[in-house]
Structure formats: structure tokens, C-alpha cells
Design a protein around this motif. Structure first.
Motif, PDB file in Angstrom:
ATOM      1  N   MET A   1      -0.572   4.021   4.856  1.00 13.49           N
ATOM      2  CA  MET A   1       0.034   3.503   3.632  1.00 13.49           C
ATOM      3  C   MET A   1      -0.596   2.148   3.298  1.00 13.49           C
ATOM      4  O   MET A   1      -0.838   1.330   4.164  1.00 13.49           O
ATOM      5  N   VAL A   2      -0.842   1.925   2.042  1.00 10.85           N
ATOM      6  CA  VAL A   2      -1.463   0.701   1.575  1.00 10.85           C
ATOM      7  C   VAL A   2      -0.446  -0.448   1.565  1.00 10.85           C
ATOM      8  O   VAL A   2       0.732  -0.240   1.263  1.00 10.85           O
ATOM      9  N   LEU A   3      -0.905  -1.638   1.941  1.00 14.08           N
ATOM     10  CA  LEU A   3      -0.070  -2.830   1.868  1.00 14.08           C
ATOM     11  C   LEU A   3      -0.158  -3.378   0.454  1.00 14.08           C
ATOM     12  O   LEU A   3      -1.259  -3.641  -0.045  1.00 14.08           O
ATOM     13  N   VAL A   4       0.975  -3.535  -0.211  1.00 15.18           N
ATOM     14  CA  VAL A   4       1.022  -4.066  -1.574  1.00 15.18           C
ATOM     15  C   VAL A   4       1.611  -5.467  -1.511  1.00 15.18           C
ATOM     16  O   VAL A   4       2.675  -5.674  -0.933  1.00 15.18           O
ATOM     17  N   ILE A   5       0.893  -6.423  -2.098  1.00 13.54           N
ATOM     18  CA  ILE A   5       1.339  -7.819  -2.149  1.00 13.54           C
ATOM     19  C   ILE A   5       1.217  -8.285  -3.589  1.00 13.54           C
ATOM     20  O   ILE A   5       0.202  -8.053  -4.238  1.00 13.54           O
ATOM     21  N   ALA A   6       2.239  -8.978  -4.074  1.00 14.99           N
ATOM     22  CA  ALA A   6       2.238  -9.432  -5.469  1.00 14.99           C
ATOM     23  C   ALA A   6       2.242 -10.950  -5.551  1.00 14.99           C
ATOM     24  O   ALA A   6       2.898 -11.619  -4.751  1.00 14.99           O
ATOM     25  N   ALA A   7       1.521 -11.468  -6.522  1.00 12.55           N
ATOM     26  CA  ALA A   7       1.601 -12.884  -6.875  1.00 12.55           C
ATOM     27  C   ALA A   7       2.544 -12.973  -8.067  1.00 12.55           C
ATOM     28  O   ALA A   7       2.330 -12.315  -9.084  1.00 12.55           O
ATOM     29  N   VAL A   8       3.587 -13.767  -7.917  1.00 13.09           N
ATOM     30  CA  VAL A   8       4.634 -13.858  -8.930  1.00 13.09           C
ATOM     31  C   VAL A   8       4.732 -15.302  -9.421  1.00 13.09           C
ATOM     32  O   VAL A   8       4.882 -16.221  -8.611  1.00 13.09           O
TER      33      VAL A   8
ATOM     34  N   THR B   1       9.768  -6.999 -12.868  1.00 16.74           N
ATOM     35  CA  THR B   1       9.973  -5.800 -12.060  1.00 16.74           C
ATOM     36  C   THR B   1       9.704  -6.078 -10.587  1.00 16.74           C
ATOM     37  O   THR B   1      10.518  -5.759  -9.723  1.00 16.74           O
ATOM     38  N   ILE B   2       8.573  -6.674 -10.309  1.00 19.90           N
ATOM     39  CA  ILE B   2       8.137  -6.922  -8.928  1.00 19.90           C
ATOM     40  C   ILE B   2       9.095  -7.861  -8.199  1.00 19.90           C
ATOM     41  O   ILE B   2       9.373  -7.673  -7.021  1.00 19.90           O
ATOM     42  N   SER B   3       9.594  -8.876  -8.887  1.00 17.72           N
ATOM     43  CA  SER B   3      10.482  -9.858  -8.248  1.00 17.72           C
ATOM     44  C   SER B   3      11.698  -9.211  -7.615  1.00 17.72           C
ATOM     45  O   SER B   3      12.253  -9.728  -6.652  1.00 17.72           O
ATOM     46  N   LYS B   4      12.118  -8.083  -8.148  1.00 22.15           N
ATOM     47  CA  LYS B   4      13.330  -7.412  -7.657  1.00 22.15           C
ATOM     48  C   LYS B   4      13.050  -6.369  -6.568  1.00 22.15           C
ATOM     49  O   LYS B   4      13.971  -5.773  -6.041  1.00 22.15           O
ATOM     50  N   LYS B   5      11.786  -6.138  -6.239  1.00 23.57           N
ATOM     51  CA  LYS B   5      11.437  -5.097  -5.269  1.00 23.57           C
ATOM     52  C   LYS B   5      11.412  -5.665  -3.851  1.00 23.57           C
ATOM     53  O   LYS B   5      10.617  -6.543  -3.542  1.00 23.57           O
ATOM     54  N   GLN B   6      12.281  -5.107  -3.005  1.00 22.49           N
ATOM     55  CA  GLN B   6      12.349  -5.540  -1.614  1.00 22.49           C
ATOM     56  C   GLN B   6      11.180  -5.016  -0.788  1.00 22.49           C
ATOM     57  O   GLN B   6      10.884  -5.550   0.268  1.00 22.49           O
ATOM     58  N   ASN B   7      10.517  -3.984  -1.267  1.00 20.58           N
ATOM     59  CA  ASN B   7       9.438  -3.374  -0.493  1.00 20.58           C
ATOM     60  C   ASN B   7       8.070  -4.005  -0.779  1.00 20.58           C
ATOM     61  O   ASN B   7       7.074  -3.568  -0.213  1.00 20.58           O
ATOM     62  N   ILE B   8       8.019  -5.022  -1.636  1.00 17.19           N
ATOM     63  CA  ILE B   8       6.753  -5.672  -1.953  1.00 17.19           C
ATOM     64  C   ILE B   8       6.827  -7.154  -1.574  1.00 17.19           C
ATOM     65  O   ILE B   8       7.596  -7.922  -2.167  1.00 17.19           O
ATOM     66  N   PRO B   9       6.026  -7.559  -0.578  1.00 22.53           N
ATOM     67  CA  PRO B   9       5.947  -8.986  -0.247  1.00 22.53           C
ATOM     68  C   PRO B   9       5.362  -9.767  -1.417  1.00 22.53           C
ATOM     69  O   PRO B   9       4.473  -9.281  -2.120  1.00 22.53           O
TER      70      PRO B   9
ATOM     71  N   PRO C   1      10.871  -9.951   0.601  1.00 24.92           N
ATOM     72  CA  PRO C   1      10.201 -11.024   1.333  1.00 24.92           C
ATOM     73  C   PRO C   1       9.277 -11.875   0.457  1.00 24.92           C
ATOM     74  O   PRO C   1       8.596 -11.367  -0.405  1.00 24.92           O
ATOM     75  N   VAL C   2       9.314 -13.179   0.719  1.00 31.19           N
ATOM     76  CA  VAL C   2       8.392 -14.124   0.096  1.00 31.19           C
ATOM     77  C   VAL C   2       7.506 -14.669   1.206  1.00 31.19           C
ATOM     78  O   VAL C   2       8.000 -15.249   2.174  1.00 31.19           O
ATOM     79  N   LEU C   3       6.198 -14.458   1.077  1.00 30.22           N
ATOM     80  CA  LEU C   3       5.250 -14.848   2.119  1.00 30.22           C
ATOM     81  C   LEU C   3       4.914 -16.327   2.090  1.00 30.22           C
ATOM     82  O   LEU C   3       4.759 -16.961   3.133  1.00 30.22           O
ATOM     83  N   ALA C   4       4.758 -16.873   0.873  1.00 26.17           N
ATOM     84  CA  ALA C   4       4.312 -18.256   0.744  1.00 26.17           C
ATOM     85  C   ALA C   4       4.502 -18.731  -0.684  1.00 26.17           C
ATOM     86  O   ALA C   4       4.714 -17.944  -1.597  1.00 26.17           O
ATOM     87  N   ILE C   5       4.373 -20.042  -0.843  1.00 27.22           N
ATOM     88  CA  ILE C   5       4.351 -20.686  -2.150  1.00 27.22           C
ATOM     89  C   ILE C   5       2.973 -21.308  -2.292  1.00 27.22           C
ATOM     90  O   ILE C   5       2.521 -22.051  -1.413  1.00 27.22           O
ATOM     91  N   THR C   6       2.280 -20.963  -3.396  1.00 30.35           N
ATOM     92  CA  THR C   6       0.964 -21.529  -3.665  1.00 30.35           C
ATOM     93  C   THR C   6       0.915 -21.948  -5.127  1.00 30.35           C
ATOM     94  O   THR C   6       1.935 -21.955  -5.802  1.00 30.35           O
TER      95      THR C   6
ATOM     96  N   LEU D   1       0.537  -8.849   8.556  1.00 26.71           N
ATOM     97  CA  LEU D   1       1.203  -7.755   7.833  1.00 26.71           C
ATOM     98  C   LEU D   1       0.384  -6.471   7.900  1.00 26.71           C
ATOM     99  O   LEU D   1       0.943  -5.379   7.933  1.00 26.71           O
ATOM    100  N   LEU D   2      -0.927  -6.590   7.885  1.00 24.85           N
ATOM    101  CA  LEU D   2      -1.793  -5.404   8.001  1.00 24.85           C
ATOM    102  C   LEU D   2      -1.629  -4.746   9.365  1.00 24.85           C
ATOM    103  O   LEU D   2      -1.659  -3.525   9.467  1.00 24.85           O
ATOM    104  N   LYS D   3      -1.453  -5.567  10.398  1.00 26.88           N
ATOM    105  CA  LYS D   3      -1.242  -5.032  11.760  1.00 26.88           C
ATOM    106  C   LYS D   3       0.151  -4.436  11.912  1.00 26.88           C
ATOM    107  O   LYS D   3       0.352  -3.445  12.576  1.00 26.88           O
ATOM    108  N   ASN D   4       1.138  -5.118  11.331  1.00 28.01           N
ATOM    109  CA  ASN D   4       2.547  -4.728  11.422  1.00 28.01           C
ATOM    110  C   ASN D   4       3.147  -4.658  10.034  1.00 28.01           C
ATOM    111  O   ASN D   4       3.838  -5.598   9.606  1.00 28.01           O
ATOM    112  N   PRO D   5       2.895  -3.573   9.303  1.00 29.99           N
ATOM    113  CA  PRO D   5       3.399  -3.460   7.926  1.00 29.99           C
ATOM    114  C   PRO D   5       4.916  -3.581   7.851  1.00 29.99           C
ATOM    115  O   PRO D   5       5.622  -3.157   8.768  1.00 29.99           O
ATOM    116  N   PRO D   6       5.403  -4.184   6.764  1.00 31.21           N
ATOM    117  CA  PRO D   6       6.859  -4.283   6.600  1.00 31.21           C
ATOM    118  C   PRO D   6       7.480  -2.907   6.458  1.00 31.21           C
ATOM    119  O   PRO D   6       6.885  -2.009   5.886  1.00 31.21           O
ATOM    120  N   SER D   7       8.664  -2.754   7.000  1.00 24.56           N
ATOM    121  CA  SER D   7       9.357  -1.468   6.858  1.00 24.56           C
ATOM    122  C   SER D   7       9.932  -1.375   5.462  1.00 24.56           C
ATOM    123  O   SER D   7      10.437  -2.350   4.921  1.00 24.56           O
TER     124      SER D   7
END
Length: 183
Positions: free
Chosen positions: A1-8, A108-116, A137-142, A176-182
Motif C-alpha cells: 500500500m502506498v504511503l499518502v502524505i498531505a501538505a495542508v 477534505t484532507i484535514s478531516k482524514k485520519q488515515n492521511i498524515p 496525525p500531524v507529522l510536522a509544522i513547516t 513511516l515507510l518502514k512502519n506505515p500508519p494503521s
């Protein structure tokens, strides 16, 4: 499964700069990366008037594929909605990518728990609003705010200046690539 990460974040907050940094570094490490960019411009099209593909669409083609020696473009004429991001992610999963980065679709993305998410902001007020609307999940602030800030914002969310501290964010993503979020 592909890891999806969003910049919001809002326009001009540093989303593109952050994702460009991540894509360039991770692709050098041989990760297969896809990206999705939501364009807010009314009537925007990559298909230009007068081209053969434009003529096919005008004649009634709902999907047109343009193939050149170095790229394939699929042009699908349809009314879009923010919820179609799921359909696009599904399509990209078939490409056997390691990571898909998304810029845009923040409502849309901000409300998705399955997308870091990586939160970008212009200033403290902008950051507060964006964080309030983002489900973990929020990974970081940039972004612009991180570049101009000298203090931590939240203990649990790292504040990362791109590019100076970008390796910290790369490390989070590699983990996250090694241990994808559930999901």
C-alpha cells in the motif's frame, strides 16, 4: 500500500517548497513518488485550445490520453469534487509507488485520519486555524511560519525549517515507510 502524505495550509504558506524538498531528496534515495496538486483556478485546463486533444474533447471525448516519448497525460473531462481525491489515490496505488504527496484539498484532507499531514502556515494565527481544523496525525509544522519562528509551538509536533532542518522531516517519513500508519 502506498504511503499518502498531505501538505495542508493556505496559499503562500510553504506547501510547494516543503513537498519539492521532500520529493527531491526521497527520489534521490530511489523511492518511487507520486504527487497530486489541487488547482483552484476556475476554468483551468492543461489542455490548450486548438490542440488535437482539445479538439477530441470538444467533439465529445470524455477521456483523452496524450502520449509522447517521455510522458503520458490522461485528460478526463468531468465535474470534480474534493471527495474525488480518494479516487485519484486509488488510481495512483496501481502505479506501485512508495509515497504520494498531496498539495491542496485541505478541507477534505484535514478531516482524514488515515492521511498524515504536514502543516504549513504564514503566521501564528494562520497556524492556529490550520491546526484546529486538522485531524491527527500531524507529522510536522513547516513553511513560512517555521522559517520565521525561534520557539516551539506544540511539544508533540516538531517545527521544522526547510531546507535547514529538512533531514528531521525526511527521518520521520522514512520511519513511516518502514512502519506505515494503521488505517
Amino acid at each position: 500500500m502506498v504511503l499518502v502524505i498531505a501538505a495542508v495550509g493556505i496559499s503562500g504558506s510553504g506547501k510547494t517548497t516543503t513537498l519539492e524538498y521532500l520529493i527531491s531528496h526521497l527520489s534521490k534515495e530511489k523511492y518511487k513518488i507520486g504527487s497530486v496538486k489541487h488547482i483552484h483556478i476556475p476554468n483551468f485546463t492543461i489542455d490548450k485550445e486548438g490542440t488535437n486533444t482539445w479538439r477530441y474533447a470538444k467533439a465529445g471525448s470524455k477521456v483523452t490520453v496524450a502520449i509522447s516519448p517521455h510522458e503520458i497525460a490522461i485528460i478526463k473531462k468531468t465535474e470534480t469534487s474534493p471527495n474525488q481525491i480518494d479516487e485519484v489515490i486509488e488510481l495512483l496505488e496501481k502505479e506501485q509507488l512508495d509515497i504520494v504527496f498531496i498539495e491542496g484539498f485541505h478541507r477534505t484532507i484535514s478531516k482524514k485520519q488515515n492521511i498524515p499531514k504536514i502543516i504549513t502556515a504564514k503566521d501564528a494565527t494562520d497556524l492556529q486555524v490550520t491546526l484546529k481544523n486538522a485531524v491527527p496525525p500531524v507529522l510536522a509544522i513547516t513553511g513560512v511560519f517555521a522559517q520565521n519562528s525561534i520557539k516551539k509551538v506544540e511539544d508533540k509536533i516538531p517545527l521544522i525549517k526547510i531546507p535547514a532542518e529538512g533531514e528531521q522531516l525526511l527521518k520521520i517519513i522514512r520511519e513511516l515507510l518502514k512502519n506505515p500508519p494503521s488505517v
